[in-house]
Every structure is written in C-alpha cells, then in structure tokens.
Design an enzyme around this catalytic site. Structure first.
Site, mmCIF file in Angstrom:
data_model
loop_
_atom_site.group_PDB
_atom_site.id
_atom_site.type_symbol
_atom_site.label_atom_id
_atom_site.label_comp_id
_atom_site.label_asym_id
_atom_site.label_seq_id
_atom_site.Cartn_x
_atom_site.Cartn_y
_atom_site.Cartn_z
ATOM 1 N N ASP A 186 0.825 -1.206 0.000
ATOM 2 C CA ASP A 186 0.000 0.000 0.000
ATOM 3 C C ASP A 186 0.859 1.256 0.000
ATOM 4 O O ASP A 186 1.890 1.321 0.676
ATOM 5 C CB ASP A 186 -0.908 0.027 1.236
ATOM 6 N N LYS A 209 -6.123 12.440 11.297
ATOM 7 C CA LYS A 209 -5.954 11.529 10.158
ATOM 8 C C LYS A 209 -6.909 11.830 9.005
ATOM 9 O O LYS A 209 -6.492 11.925 7.840
ATOM 10 C CB LYS A 209 -6.126 10.078 10.611
ATOM 11 N N ASP A 251 -4.425 2.599 -4.801
ATOM 12 C CA ASP A 251 -3.070 2.793 -4.267
ATOM 13 C C ASP A 251 -2.601 1.566 -3.491
ATOM 14 O O ASP A 251 -1.719 1.654 -2.645
ATOM 15 C CB ASP A 251 -3.023 4.031 -3.365
#
EC number: 2.7.7.6
Length: 976
Positions: free
Chosen positions: A677, A752, A909
């Site tokens: 990732d 985040k 991704d």
C-alpha cells in the site's frame, strides 16, 4: 503434383540429366538435385497426405524423421535419348519450365511442412481448448439466458402445482415471487393484447411488444427487489424515477440481447424501430421465425462460432436505442402493473375469525426533502414495500437474478468504447454517467492512443480468481448463527421500546427519541444485511468454479474498477477474505517472509507502522495464536478477530499454518494476494510533482529505518503549535483557551481524516466537521458550543501544519484551482489527457429538468445543460487530476507485472501479487512511479490548456524543489 511434373518430363523424352551434357546443361541438373535434396519433409507425413510414387525408378518412401531425395528419377532420365530433332532445341526451355514448377511445388511443401511442425493450439487461457469452449458456452448462456431461466422456473413450478394440486414447500421470498408471477404476467399480457387493438395510441407499446410478458414480469419483480435492497434512500424504499429508469433499461437490454430471436426478418412486427407502428403479424409466424433463429443460433453455439452468433445479433439488431424517456415510460407502466397485481398476506395465525388481511406488496408514496445547503424543498414519488416484504428482503438474494456476474473465461480485450469485456451484456470502457461531452471525446479518440489503457484493463481482467472455500464456509457458519462476529452485522433487529403513557411528557419525549434511534439503527442493519447477502450469494454461485475473472473499466478520471458490483477485491474485508488468486505459487524464502509481514499488516493496530523485521517478529511471536486461529477459528482463542481486517487475517493464518507444518515450508503453495500500500498516496503524488524534499520525507519517497507516518508527524506539528498558543494570554489571544483544552486531545486519529482528505481539497469547514465528529465520539466536551469553537481552532491549526509540511503541494493545488477557475469562467469544462492517453472531461454541469408523463405520475428526468458548474469545476480539478495520475501509475505497473509473468490486482493505491513475487512487483512499481514523474506532467498540462483555450492567459507554473526522484527506487517503505 510431383508425379505429374516428372511424368511430363518422361513423356517428352527430355534428356535433362545426361552425363554427356555440356556445362550449360549441368545447371538444370544441379538445380533439380538442389531442389530435391533441399525439400525437408521431416515430420510431414503425419501432417500431409503424401503417397509414395513407385514408377520410373520410383519415389523413395517417406519415413518419419527422414527424407530421401528422388534418386531414381535421375537414373531413368539419363537412360532416355531424344529421337525427335526438335526436342533437342526446345528441351532446355521445357526443362526450365518444369524446374520452375518443381520449385513452386517445393515451396508449397516446405510451407505445409512448417505449418505441420507447429503444434495445434490446444491450450487457451491456460486451459484445454475443449474445456475453454465449454466454459465459453456457459458464459454466453449466463449473459443471455438468465431472465429466461427465471421465467421458465416460475412456469415449471406453476405447472407442477396444477398437476400435483399441491403448493410446493418454497422459501419465503421465492413463494412471494411465485405468487406474484402469474397475475403480473397476465396483466402485462393483457396490455400487449390491448396494444393490438389500439395501434399507435399508446406511446410505450412498441417497446413492450418486443419482449414476452413472462420475461417482463420476472425482470420487473427481480429488479424492484434488488433496488429495494440496495437503494440510497434506505432499505424498502426507492425513488420512482430511479426504479422506472432501471427497470426500463433492463427490459431494453434484454430486448437487445435477444433481438435476433424476434427480429428474424424485416416483415415481422417486432422488427419495427421505435418510430414505426407494429404490424398485426400472427403469433404462429413469429413463433416459426423465432424457432428458426433459435436453432440457427444453437447450431452456431455448439460449433463455438461466437463471432457468427454476434454477427447474427448485430444483423437483426435494427432498433435504435430507446432513450431515457422511453425507458421510464416502460418502467413506470411495469411498476404500475406490479403494484396492482402483487399482494401479500400475513400468516394465518395473525388473525382470528375475520377475513384474511390481503394487501398490496408495494405502494406509491410521496416524500419531501430539503436540498442540501438551501431552503428549497422538493417533492418526489417513491415506491415502498410492505413490512412483510421488507422482513424477507435480506433473505431474497439467493432467489434473485444477479447480472454481470464474474466471467468464467477471460473477458474480451477492449478494442473500443463499447467493444470489450462481456460477450453480450452491454459493456463500456468508461463510466460516463450520462456526460455527453466525455462520451463523445472517448468515441473520437484514436484507438492507438487508448491502447495503453486497453492493455492495462485487459491485464486486470485476465487475473484469475477463485473462492477461498475455508473462509466462505466459516462466514456461512457465522452468518447462519446470527452474524455479530468479524464485523458482520447482527441479523436481529434492535427491539423498539414500548410506548409509555402520554401523561409523562418527559418519558414520552425520551421514548420518541429512543424509538427514532432504534428504527434508524434497524434500517442501517437491514441495509448491511442485504449487502452481505448479495456478496455471499455471488460467492456461493462461484465457489465450485475452478476460477473466474473480473472485467474492468474506468471512471472518467482513469481509475480502474471491476464491472461486477458486489463481490470483488475492491470491497470490504469480507470480500477480500473470501477471494484469492486461482493460480497458486510456491512461497519460497522471500514469500514466506512476506506472508508473515502481511499478517502483521492485516492485524494493524500500530504493528503495520513498524519496520519489516519487527513485523516479522510480531507474527512469529504469535505463531501459537495463528495455529489456533487456523485450526479452531470459532472454538479457540479467536486471535484473528482482534485484527483490523479479520477475514483476510484468517485466510493468511490458514496459509501460514499449512506452510509451517509442511516438511518444506518454502515449497508450500500460496494463493493469498499480498498487498503493498502507498503511504498517503495522494501526497506521494504531490511530493513527486513538486519535487518536494520535506514532503517526500514525510510520505516515504526516501528510505528510512522504519516507515514514516505522516499522520503522526502532522499531529506532532499541531501539538507544537498548540503548546505555543496555550502560553499566550487569553485576554489578548482568545484561542489560548481552546489550545489548552485541546492539548490532551491531539493525536494521530484526530488529524488523520483531515490529512487524508487534504488531497481532495478539503475546506476549512470540512476539516472543522471532521474534527468535531472525533471530539463528539470521545465525549470530550459536554457543551456543544465549546466543541464547535475548539473544532474551529483545531481545524485551522491542522491545515496550517499541512501547508508547512507540504508547501509544494499547496502551491500546485493553488495553481490547479486558478487554472480551473479561469477555464470555468468562460463556461468551459476542464479537460486534460492522462499520461497513458486517456482523455478526461470533468462532468460538472448545471442539471436541467425534463418532464415525462407516465402512467403513474409526471416524472422529472435530469438532463445535462450547456452551463458548467464553475465552482465545482474549480474545487474538483486538483483531486481529479491526482486520481488520474494514481490511475496511470497503477495501470503502468499492471502491464509491466504482466509482462514479467506476475499475477496482479490493484485497488487504486494498493497493489497485490503472490507472496513469492512481491520483491519483483516492488521493483516494478517504483520504476514505473519514477518513469511517470520523469515526464513533464505539469508542462504538458499547461501546454494542453493553452492549445485548447488559446484566448485565455494562464498563470505560470509554480516553483518546484530539487528532490531527486531516483531516490524512490531505493525507498524501502514507499509502498509497504
């Protein structure tokens, strides 16, 4: 041929191999011998029908693996003397003519020999040809006969009931379908009969006449139930306009697929286009033509002549696309007939001596909604199902026709906008969602320009998957026992509290609040149950297949997605745990290492942020738990359930346990996809675009002892700024109060979401709402006003920290916004071409309204106008452009991995391959990232803007740093 040539030579008594010939006459002799000796017929005997000739000295017989030249003919020819004076003069020409023929024949034999030496293609797509063609036939049947199969099943059960005079013991939802089928079918048939009397007076008649009533009944029932299960408005309710459109689309699609059965010749009524009136052709003639076409197709199918079948479809597929207006008229009429004829009856024990409570299964209703960020409200029609239907909705997936299932053989390669993927189901290379400009641009783009995109989509579509039966079996056990484990929703509803006496207003107020909350929770559970049922039903359908494939297409930005909507690797942990690569590969030393790292990554909880060796140590310290999870997933300690991705973790635990218990762990076969990732991938792309050293360090574009965590670093910066602010005097600096209150709240989780969405152009208000949500979850402040103001302050500081760390990204985003603003101000959509040649047109235009009168109500269809949404064009450009780049990187990696012999799957991704191939994939994905950003991407973008809009003056490109892109090649944790 050889017999004829040499026979002619003997009849003419040509003395062409005489010892007494002059040096000139030796040329033909040598030429003939050269020809004969050069014919390598080795191995031809089996491939060609060549019989040895035994005359005039005879042709030596061919032997397997050997070739003898025609020695006997030379001897015979030498013995012949010419008796005709004219033959002497003409012999040389005759010989040359014969030799020329011999040379031609020799070349023909050589060619056949070469072809015979090539083994026949007995392996297709990694399987035997016979097996491939058998699966191909099944695939075509899946695409073309599902609705017919469902209708036939209903007819057969009804016929059986009449014969046996007994009601079959059917599951609840299947019994509902069966109960509705006959009355709905008969009502549709009545409509079709009426059309023949009122020719030309009913606008939707020519469309409905193109499909049998029973098939339309099945499509209407199944599509309605599917929409009620998965709709955005909530379970059990669907907007009428959406339902009518999708049912109309499904009917049109089935007409298109089966058109060759009802359009055999132009004289048939159903061969009329939408603008012509149907002729009154007898059913007998139509039936004969239909049967004739069906037999023709069946013969072609048996011979695997799929191209001829498709050509036959195209030949008879003379009708024009219906258009949305026709679709909603057909869909609305079918929904009306469903509502008028589909009834439901509660179980007998629910009523005493009174008459049975028979009521409609579906009803039309109206709802009023207030549009977001406006005071405007809009009223729309919707279809709701009865609570008794709703009760069985989450169990109905196994009885529904699910279109676009994974394919049994590799998808067709993409060759055009609507040419590729499925054989008969409509497939489009791009999901345009009605954006006309994007669709037009795609169709006009040369095929050669789109080849890299097509190749990447073909590569993704050719990855073969299978069901992990051990994980599916466990999921079925958990689901059968009520769910609630591994993130699966509870199959039981939350009890609704009993209504109290109304005298106590406080209690009544609390009851209303609690009831509302419980109903909302139950609706959410119901929606999740339906979603899980659909995923599991697809898994059950595919579990006994040796393997299957997911055809892919792209969204308008160039990101790739599987066409199948339910069970795919882009889905939840449940989907990913159930799926695995069909091909298994030995782990090897490297693969065993990566499998251990993979388990740590799936367990997460901070373990996935450690260095690789520490992740391996974590896994090895939990081997006992891993063995226990593998052997007794539910009866044991259930360690796997503590993982962030429990079902994927369990699948990996089973694989590692099998490997470590085998005599040679490194030789153990693994089907598990190992993920690599990106680290906040959007910011990685910004850092590369801006050659930003500081940003590159934060998102692992350079190597480090352990992976850098951008969220932790931003949180640390935010905390540092707040500590400084907290020391200020609240009298002169009001934010000092909020800074002090927030000091204990700043952590990775708080910032985040804001950091993640910064790539998408998160606004201040968006960041504020995200942080406010985190604070409310923690119950930090009781006062809502205090929570709001603290969130405002924290959002401002978080965005400031982001700008400091990613200065180049901020400058590039600003440049993107400025360019888009200028373009949109001229009423133009922002357009660009991705590095792989895909044209992108932002679809944001002001919606128009088109009113369509249907049998149920006047429906409002949304129509694209020429006016662009300027603000949306501006704010969406930056994230869309970055997504087009990450899509390009994934596609480049997919193609390179395929050429290197790797299995590859991608989720934007996150790149996946076998454990043993992770090192190779890691090298490739880094090389492709560097290759992508060594191109002058921003310069090319500016140049394309200037060419497209020559009258507009664009701002200069932002300054960029001097980060060395080649460092990415050495970055251990770039993708990890």
């Amino acid at each position: 041929m050889w017999r004829n040539i040499l026979g002619r030579a003997s009849l003419r008594k040509v003395k062409f191999l005489s010892d007494s010939s002059s040096s000139g006459t030796h040329y033909p002799v040598n030429r003939v011998r050269g020809i004969l000796s050069s014919v390598n017929l080795s191995g031809v005997r089996n491939g060609l029908s060549i019989n040895p000739v035994n005359e005039m000295g005879g042709l030596s017989s061919f032997r397997h693996g050997q070739c003898y030249v025609f020695e006997g003919y030379a001897t015979a020819a030498q013995a012949i003397d010419s008796t005709d004076p004219e033959d002497e003069s003409s012999g040389s020409d005759e010989v040359n003519e014969l030799i020329t023929e011999m040379e031609k024949e020799t070349e023909r034999i050589r060619k056949k020999a070469r072809l015979a030496a090539i083994p026949p293609k007995r392996v297709i797509a990694g399987m035997g040809a016979q097996k491939f063609y058998m699966l191909k036939q099944r695939q075509v049947k899946m695409e073309t006969e599902e609705w017919e199969r469902a209708a036939r099943e209903c007819r057969e059960i009804l016929a059986d009931m009449c014969e046996q005079k007994l009601a079959p013991n059917l599951p609840y939802m299947k019994s509902l379908f069966l109960g509705w089928f006959e009355p709905v079918r008969n009502a549709i048939q009545d409509d079709l009969d009426t059309f023949k009397i009122k020719k030309g007076k009913i606008p939707y008649a020519p469309f409905m006449e193109q499909l049998p009533a029973d098939k339309m009944a099945v499509i209407t029932m199944h599509k309605m139930m599917g929409l009620l299960m998965t709709n955005a408005e909530g379970v059990g309710i669907v907007k009428l306009v959406n339902a009518a459109t999708q049912i109309g689309e499904a009917v049109e699609q089935e007409v298109r697929i089966n058109s060759f059965l009802q359009k055999k010749n132009k004289k048939n009524a159903t061969d009329k286009t939408i603008n012509t009136e149907a002729e009154n052709v007898s059913e007998e003639i139509v039936a004969k033509e239909t049967e004739k076409a069906r037999k023709q197709v069946t013969v072609l199918m048996e011979k695997n002549k799929l191209r001829q079948v498709k050509a036959l479809v195209r030949k008879h597929d003379s009708f024009k696309p219906w258009g949305q207006e026709a679709q909603v008229k057909v869909g609305a009429r079918l929904i009306q007939l469903l509502m008028e004829n589909a009834y439901i009856q509660p179980p007998a024990e629910q009523f005493d001596d009174g008459p049975p409570d028979i009521r409609p299964a579906f009803k039309q209703n109206f709802r009023t909604v207030t549009l977001e960020n406006t005071k405007t409200s809009r009223r729309y029609g919707c279809i709701e199902c009865d609570p008794l239907v709703l009760k069985g909705l989450d169990k109905s997936a196994r009885h529904m026709v699910i279109p676009y299932l994974p394919m049994l053989i590799p998808p067709q390669n993409w060759t055009g906008y609507d040419q590729g993927a499925h054989f008969f189901l409509p497939s489009y290379v791009m999901r345009t969602h009605g954006a006309k400009q994007q669709r037009t641009v795609m169709k006009r783009t040369p095929k050669e320009q789109l080849e890299p995109v097509y190749e990447a989509l073909d590569t993704l579509g050719n990855t073969k998957w299978k069901i992990n039966k051990k994980v599916l079996s466990l999921v079925d056990r958990i689901w059968a026992n009520g769910g609630r484990i591994g993130g699966l929703v509870d199959r039981e509803d939350v009890p609704i509290p009993e209504e109290p006496e109304r005298e106590d207003q406080e209690k009544f107020k609390n009851w209303r609040w609690e009831s509302k909350k419980a109903i909302k929770q139950n609706n959410e559970r119901h929606s999740q149950r339906c979603d899980i049922e659909l995923k599991l039903e697809v898994a059950r359908k595919m579990k006994d297949e040796e393997g299957f494939y997911y055809p892919h297409n792209v969204d308008f930005r160039g990101r790739a997605y599987p066409i199948h909507p339910y069970l795919n690797h882009l889905g939840s942990d449940l989907c990913r745990g159930i799926l695995e690569f069909c091909e298994g590969k030995p782990l090897g030393k490297s693969g065993l290492r990566w499998l251990k790292i993979h388990i740590a990554n799936l367990y997460a909880g901070g373990v996935d942020k450690l260095a690789y060796e520490d992740r391996i140590a974590f896994t090895e310290s939990h081997l006992e738990d891993i063995f226990d999870s593998s052997d007794r997933p539910l009866e044991g300690k259930r360690w796997w359930l503590n993982a962030e991705d429990p079902f994927q973790c369990l699948a990996a635990c089973i694989n590692l346990s099998e490997a470590l218990r085998s005599p040679f762990p490194e030789a153990a076969i693994s089907h598990i996809p190992i993920h690599q990732d990106g680290s906040c991938n959007g910011l990685q792309h910004y850092a590369a675009l801006g050659r930003d050293k500081l940003g590159a360090d934060a998102v692992n574009l350079v190597t480090g002892e352990k992976p850098a965590d951008v969220y932790t670093e931003i949180a640390a910066r935010v905390l540092k700024i707040m500590q400084q602010d907290a020391e200020e005097d609240p009298e002169t600096f009001p934010n000092a109060t909020y800074a002090k209150l927030m000091l204990d709240q700043v952590d990775r989780k708080l910032v985040k979401q804001t950091v993640m969405t910064s790539v998408y152009g998160v606004t201040y208000s968006g960041a504020r709402d995200q942080i406010k949500k985190r604070l409310k979850e923690r119950g930090t402040f009781e006062d809502d006003s205090l929570t709001f103001h603290a969130s405002c302050y924290a959002a401002k500081i978080t965005l400031k920290a982001l700008e400091e760390m990613f200065e180049a990204a901020r400058a590039i985003k600003s440049w993107f916004g400025d360019c888009a603003k200028i373009i949109a101000s001229e009423n133009n959509a922002v357009c660009w071409t991705t590095p792989l040649g895909l044209p992108v047109v932002q679809p944001y235009r002001k919606p128009g309204r088109h009113l369509v009168k249907t049998t149920l109500q006047v429906l409002t269809l949304s129509r694209e106008t020429d006016k662009v949404m300027a603000r949306r064009q501006m704010t969406a450009f930056a994230p869309n452009f970055i997504h087009s780049l990450d899509g390009s990187h994934m596609m480049m990696t997919a193609v390179a991995c395929n050429r290197a012999g790797l299995s590859f799957a991608g989720v934007h991704d996150s790149f996946w391959t076998h454990a043993c191939d992770v090192d190779v994939m890691n090298t490739i994905l880094r090389e492709k990232f560097v290759e992508l950003y060594e191109k002058p991407i921003l310069e090319n973008l500016l140049e394309s803007f200037q060419k497209s809009f020559p009258d507009i003056s664009f701002p200069p490109l932002p300054e960029r740093g001097d980060f060395d892109l080649r460092k990415v090649l050495e970055s251990t944790y770039f993708f990890n």
